[in-house]
Scaffold this motif. Structure first.
Motif, PDB file in Angstrom:
ATOM      1  N   ALA A 233       0.822  -1.213   0.000  1.00  0.00           N
ATOM      2  CA  ALA A 233       0.000   0.000   0.000  1.00  0.00           C
ATOM      3  C   ALA A 233       0.857   1.265   0.000  1.00  0.00           C
ATOM      4  CB  ALA A 233      -0.929  -0.007   1.211  1.00  0.00           C
ATOM      5  N   ARG A 234       1.916   1.281   0.835  1.00  0.00           N
ATOM      6  CA  ARG A 234       2.787   2.457   0.898  1.00  0.00           C
ATOM      7  C   ARG A 234       3.565   2.640  -0.401  1.00  0.00           C
ATOM      8  NH1 ARG A 234       0.711   5.882   4.411  1.00  0.00           N
ATOM      9  NH2 ARG A 234       0.623   5.064   6.540  1.00  0.00           N
ATOM     10  N   HIS A 235       3.978   1.545  -0.994  1.00  0.00           N
ATOM     11  CA  HIS A 235       4.697   1.631  -2.277  1.00  0.00           C
ATOM     12  C   HIS A 235       3.791   2.229  -3.342  1.00  0.00           C
ATOM     13  CE1 HIS A 235       6.512   0.137  -6.069  1.00  0.00           C
ATOM     14  NE2 HIS A 235       7.634   0.359  -5.423  1.00  0.00           N
ATOM     15  N   PHE A 236       2.555   1.757  -3.384  1.00  0.00           N
ATOM     16  CA  PHE A 236       1.606   2.291  -4.363  1.00  0.00           C
ATOM     17  C   PHE A 236       1.347   3.773  -4.105  1.00  0.00           C
ATOM     18  CE2 PHE A 236      -2.769   3.344  -5.589  1.00  0.00           C
ATOM     19  CZ  PHE A 236      -2.750   2.984  -6.932  1.00  0.00           C
ATOM     20  N   GLN A 237       1.173   4.142  -2.834  1.00  0.00           N
ATOM     21  CA  GLN A 237       0.916   5.532  -2.462  1.00  0.00           C
ATOM     22  C   GLN A 237       2.044   6.445  -2.911  1.00  0.00           C
ATOM     23  OE1 GLN A 237       1.144   6.300   1.729  1.00  0.00           O
ATOM     24  NE2 GLN A 237      -0.162   8.110   1.639  1.00  0.00           N
ATOM     25  N   LEU A 238       3.275   6.027  -2.647  1.00  0.00           N
ATOM     26  CA  LEU A 238       4.422   6.857  -2.993  1.00  0.00           C
ATOM     27  C   LEU A 238       4.636   6.941  -4.502  1.00  0.00           C
ATOM     28  CD1 LEU A 238       6.894   5.730  -0.203  1.00  0.00           C
ATOM     29  CD2 LEU A 238       5.728   7.936  -0.386  1.00  0.00           C
ATOM     30  N   MET A 239       4.335   5.845  -5.217  1.00  0.00           N
ATOM     31  CA  MET A 239       4.503   5.857  -6.665  1.00  0.00           C
ATOM     32  C   MET A 239       3.495   6.794  -7.343  1.00  0.00           C
ATOM     33  SD  MET A 239       7.133   4.061  -7.409  1.00  0.00           S
ATOM     34  CE  MET A 239       7.780   4.764  -5.889  1.00  0.00           C
ATOM     35  N   GLN A 240       2.367   7.044  -6.652  1.00  0.00           N
ATOM     36  CA  GLN A 240       1.354   7.929  -7.221  1.00  0.00           C
ATOM     37  C   GLN A 240       1.624   9.404  -6.906  1.00  0.00           C
ATOM     38  OE1 GLN A 240      -1.077   6.552  -9.244  1.00  0.00           O
ATOM     39  NE2 GLN A 240       0.244   4.776  -8.866  1.00  0.00           N
ATOM     40  N   LYS A 241       2.566   9.651  -5.999  1.00  0.00           N
ATOM     41  CA  LYS A 241       2.856  11.009  -5.574  1.00  0.00           C
ATOM     42  C   LYS A 241       3.735  11.715  -6.595  1.00  0.00           C
ATOM     43  CE  LYS A 241       3.207  14.474  -2.621  1.00  0.00           C
ATOM     44  NZ  LYS A 241       2.055  15.331  -2.255  1.00  0.00           N
ATOM     45  N   GLU A 242       3.280  12.877  -7.065  1.00  0.00           N
ATOM     46  CA  GLU A 242       4.072  13.655  -8.010  1.00  0.00           C
ATOM     47  C   GLU A 242       5.101  14.486  -7.247  1.00  0.00           C
ATOM     48  OE1 GLU A 242       1.868  15.959 -10.762  1.00  0.00           O
ATOM     49  OE2 GLU A 242       0.591  14.295 -11.411  1.00  0.00           O
ATOM     50  N   LEU A 243       6.351  14.376  -7.649  1.00  0.00           N
ATOM     51  CA  LEU A 243       7.431  15.110  -6.990  1.00  0.00           C
ATOM     52  C   LEU A 243       7.930  16.234  -7.902  1.00  0.00           C
ATOM     53  CD1 LEU A 243       9.498  12.141  -5.493  1.00  0.00           C
ATOM     54  CD2 LEU A 243       7.811  13.574  -4.343  1.00  0.00           C
ATOM     55  N   THR A 244       7.972  17.431  -7.367  1.00  0.00           N
ATOM     56  CA  THR A 244       8.484  18.575  -8.122  1.00  0.00           C
ATOM     57  C   THR A 244      10.010  18.578  -8.035  1.00  0.00           C
ATOM     58  OG1 THR A 244       8.464  20.041  -6.199  1.00  0.00           O
ATOM     59  CG2 THR A 244       6.426  19.876  -7.491  1.00  0.00           C
ATOM     60  N   PRO A 245      10.667  19.267  -8.938  1.00  0.00           N
ATOM     61  CA  PRO A 245      12.140  19.375  -8.856  1.00  0.00           C
ATOM     62  C   PRO A 245      12.588  19.954  -7.510  1.00  0.00           C
ATOM     63  CG  PRO A 245      11.378  20.100 -10.995  1.00  0.00           C
ATOM     64  CD  PRO A 245      10.148  19.879 -10.182  1.00  0.00           C
ATOM     65  N   GLU A 246      11.796  20.885  -6.954  1.00  0.00           N
ATOM     66  CA  GLU A 246      12.136  21.493  -5.670  1.00  0.00           C
ATOM     67  C   GLU A 246      12.085  20.449  -4.551  1.00  0.00           C
ATOM     68  OE1 GLU A 246      11.040  24.435  -8.547  1.00  0.00           O
ATOM     69  OE2 GLU A 246       9.898  22.716  -7.784  1.00  0.00           O
ATOM     70  N   MET A 247      11.084  19.588  -4.601  1.00  0.00           N
ATOM     71  CA  MET A 247      10.948  18.543  -3.581  1.00  0.00           C
ATOM     72  C   MET A 247      12.101  17.546  -3.670  1.00  0.00           C
ATOM     73  SD  MET A 247       6.817  17.947  -3.924  1.00  0.00           S
ATOM     74  CE  MET A 247       6.701  16.620  -2.739  1.00  0.00           C
ATOM     75  N   ILE A 248      12.490  17.190  -4.886  1.00  0.00           N
ATOM     76  CA  ILE A 248      13.601  16.261  -5.079  1.00  0.00           C
ATOM     77  C   ILE A 248      14.903  16.866  -4.562  1.00  0.00           C
ATOM     78  CG2 ILE A 248      15.007  15.071  -6.808  1.00  0.00           C
ATOM     79  CD1 ILE A 248      12.451  14.811  -8.510  1.00  0.00           C
ATOM     80  N   LYS A 249      15.101  18.144  -4.852  1.00  0.00           N
ATOM     81  CA  LYS A 249      16.310  18.829  -4.380  1.00  0.00           C
ATOM     82  C   LYS A 249      16.338  18.876  -2.850  1.00  0.00           C
ATOM     83  CE  LYS A 249      18.873  23.186  -4.712  1.00  0.00           C
ATOM     84  NZ  LYS A 249      18.903  24.568  -5.289  1.00  0.00           N
ATOM     85  N   ALA A 250      15.193  19.220  -2.252  1.00  0.00           N
ATOM     86  CA  ALA A 250      15.116  19.291  -0.789  1.00  0.00           C
ATOM     87  C   ALA A 250      15.376  17.927  -0.167  1.00  0.00           C
ATOM     88  CB  ALA A 250      13.746  19.814  -0.363  1.00  0.00           C
ATOM     89  N   GLY A 251      14.863  16.868  -0.813  1.00  0.00           N
ATOM     90  CA  GLY A 251      15.083  15.514  -0.312  1.00  0.00           C
ATOM     91  C   GLY A 251      16.548  15.120  -0.342  1.00  0.00           C
ATOM     92  N   LYS A 252      17.215  15.498  -1.412  1.00  0.00           N
ATOM     93  CA  LYS A 252      18.642  15.186  -1.527  1.00  0.00           C
ATOM     94  C   LYS A 252      19.450  15.925  -0.468  1.00  0.00           C
ATOM     95  CE  LYS A 252      18.737  14.028  -6.454  1.00  0.00           C
ATOM     96  NZ  LYS A 252      19.256  14.420  -7.799  1.00  0.00           N
ATOM     97  N   GLU A 253      19.088  17.190  -0.217  1.00  0.00           N
ATOM     98  CA  GLU A 253      19.795  17.967   0.800  1.00  0.00           C
ATOM     99  C   GLU A 253      19.583  17.372   2.189  1.00  0.00           C
ATOM    100  OE1 GLU A 253      21.930  20.474   0.465  1.00  0.00           O
ATOM    101  OE2 GLU A 253      21.765  20.151  -1.699  1.00  0.00           O
ATOM    102  N   LEU A 254      18.344  16.945   2.461  1.00  0.00           N
ATOM    103  CA  LEU A 254      18.051  16.315   3.744  1.00  0.00           C
ATOM    104  C   LEU A 254      18.837  15.025   3.901  1.00  0.00           C
ATOM    105  CD1 LEU A 254      16.462  16.033   6.382  1.00  0.00           C
ATOM    106  CD2 LEU A 254      14.600  14.977   5.063  1.00  0.00           C
ATOM    107  N   ASN A 255      18.929  14.257   2.832  1.00  0.00           N
ATOM    108  CA  ASN A 255      19.660  12.986   2.893  1.00  0.00           C
ATOM    109  C   ASN A 255      21.143  13.229   3.158  1.00  0.00           C
ATOM    110  OD1 ASN A 255      19.542  10.104   2.690  1.00  0.00           O
ATOM    111  ND2 ASN A 255      20.622  10.269   0.728  1.00  0.00           N
TER     112      ASN A 255
END
Length: 375
Positions: free
Chosen positions: A340-362
């Motif tokens: 269920a969580r995999h399906f939920q996350l695969m349906q989530k649209e990620l903006t370039p800003e969100m991807i950048k923020a995720g990389k910085e957090l990581n």
């Protein structure tokens, strides 16, 4: 919030009692069920139960003593008596043997103790349940039983022995990243055994907090919070079927943890905890002989457990389930959560800003991990 007789009343019963013996093949599941209502239900169901017991020479109602036909008839009468009452049936199902791999994950892969484990792998449902499934798969040939015995005795040498056995299997995990996480977590634990805080053997009753009984009781407390929020009430009374073995631990949990609730993260991440703002009521441990509400919980729980082939009984069970919520710990539930969580996350649209923020957090997380491991 309302108080007194307009508050929440909880009547809880259990089945499949095991205590710390979680590997009994004759009793693989533990059940707890509770009727939660706005206002007491005793006066509403008492005439039905009193009449039946009087006619049949019984002290109280027990589902397993009555059989399907009589339970079906009684449940229909009880459901009719509850019509117009705001109530819910909360039930917990625990696959007892699956507690072993989940406790292992909580002990070894808790990112707050083990800096080699990336926080996402412990604090999010998707990855934490993935770890539980992986460890369950690896704990073959009696490793789960061996671990459980060491865990209950706070045997650190034994725990490290289990880590070493699992480390040998880690390279064979199919998913490369999962293999890296398991390997890193186990390796750090073996090299740093002082990270563990073991509490199962601290006092003669400490082990009870690790049992299905108390896990289910905690689930009931959470379900009660949900009910109180929905109906804007305080708790007036929580009645649990008497348990000589667990009465002290239940009272402790009610006193220490019932006052705290949490909000779940919509993506299965870290929940937010806060103090509740309503009365927590009186906690009682009673014999079902003294409580008609407990006898209702007993019958409903007995019916929930049944694999039913009779059409009439199936319809009655469906009526209860229509007004129920559940909490399940099992391998099958972990697999369902992962999907269920995999399906939920695969349906989530990620903006370039969100991807950048995720990389910085990581990057920050990995820097913190490195710093902690170098200490």
């Amino acid at each position: 919030m309302s108080k007194g007789n307009d508050g929440a009343f909880i009547y809880a019963d259990e089945s499949g009692h095991s205590g710390k013996e979680i590997f009994n093949e004759q009793s693989p599941l533990y059940y707890q069920g509770a009727v939660i209502s706005v206002g007491e239900i005793e006066s509403k169901v008492a005439p039905i139960i009193q009449r039946y017991c009087s006619e049949n020479g019984l002290e109280r109602l027990h589902g397993y003593e009555l059989g399907e036909e009589r339970v079906n008839s009684l449940c229909l009468e009880l459901l009719e008596a509850l019509d117009g009452t705001q109530w819910r049936f909360h039930y917990t199902i625990i696959q007892k043997r699956y507690i072993a791999p989940t406790k292992f994950v909580d002990t070894i892969f808790d990112c707050y103790d083990n800096p080699a484990v990336h926080p996402f792998w412990y604090t999010t449902e998707l990855f934490r349940h993935t770890l539980c499934i992986l460890i369950d798969d690896m704990m073959e040939d009696g490793l789960d039983i061996e671990f459980w015995n060491y865990y209950l005795k706070d045997n650190l040498d034994g725990l490290i022995k289990i880590c070493s056995a699992l480390l040998e299997k880690a390279p064979y995990i199919f998913d490369k990243r999962a293999s890296e996480v398991v390997t890193a977590g186990l390796s750090y634990a073996i090299a740093n055994p002082d990270i563990f805080t073991l509490i199962s053997a601290r006092g003669k009753s400490a082990y009870k907090k690790q049992t299905p009984n108390i896990i289910a009781f905690s689930s009931l407390l959470t379900a009660t919070h949900r009910f109180c929020k929905e109906y804007d009430v305080s708790v007036t009374e929580l009645v649990h079927d008497q348990s000589d073995e667990f009465k002290g631990t239940m009272r402790e949990y009610h006193r220490m943890f019932f006052g705290v609730d949490y909000e779940e993260d919509k993506f299965g991440g870290i929940p937010q905890y806060k103090q509740v703002e309503y009365d927590l009521g009186e906690f009682k441990l009673e014999s079902s002989k003294k409580s008609y509400g407990l006898q209702v919980a007993d019958l409903f729980l007995w019916l929930i457990q049944r694999d039913i082939t009779d059409k009439n009984l199936e319809e009655t069970k469906a009526k209860i389930l229509d007004n129920s919520d559940d909490f399940v710990i099992s391998r099958a539930m972990s697999l369902a959560i992962i999907e269920a969580r995999h399906f939920q996350l695969m349906q989530k649209e990620l903006t370039p800003e969100m991807i950048k923020a995720g990389k910085e957090l990581n990057k920050k997380i990995k820097a913190n991990q490195k710093s902690a491991m170098e200490k």
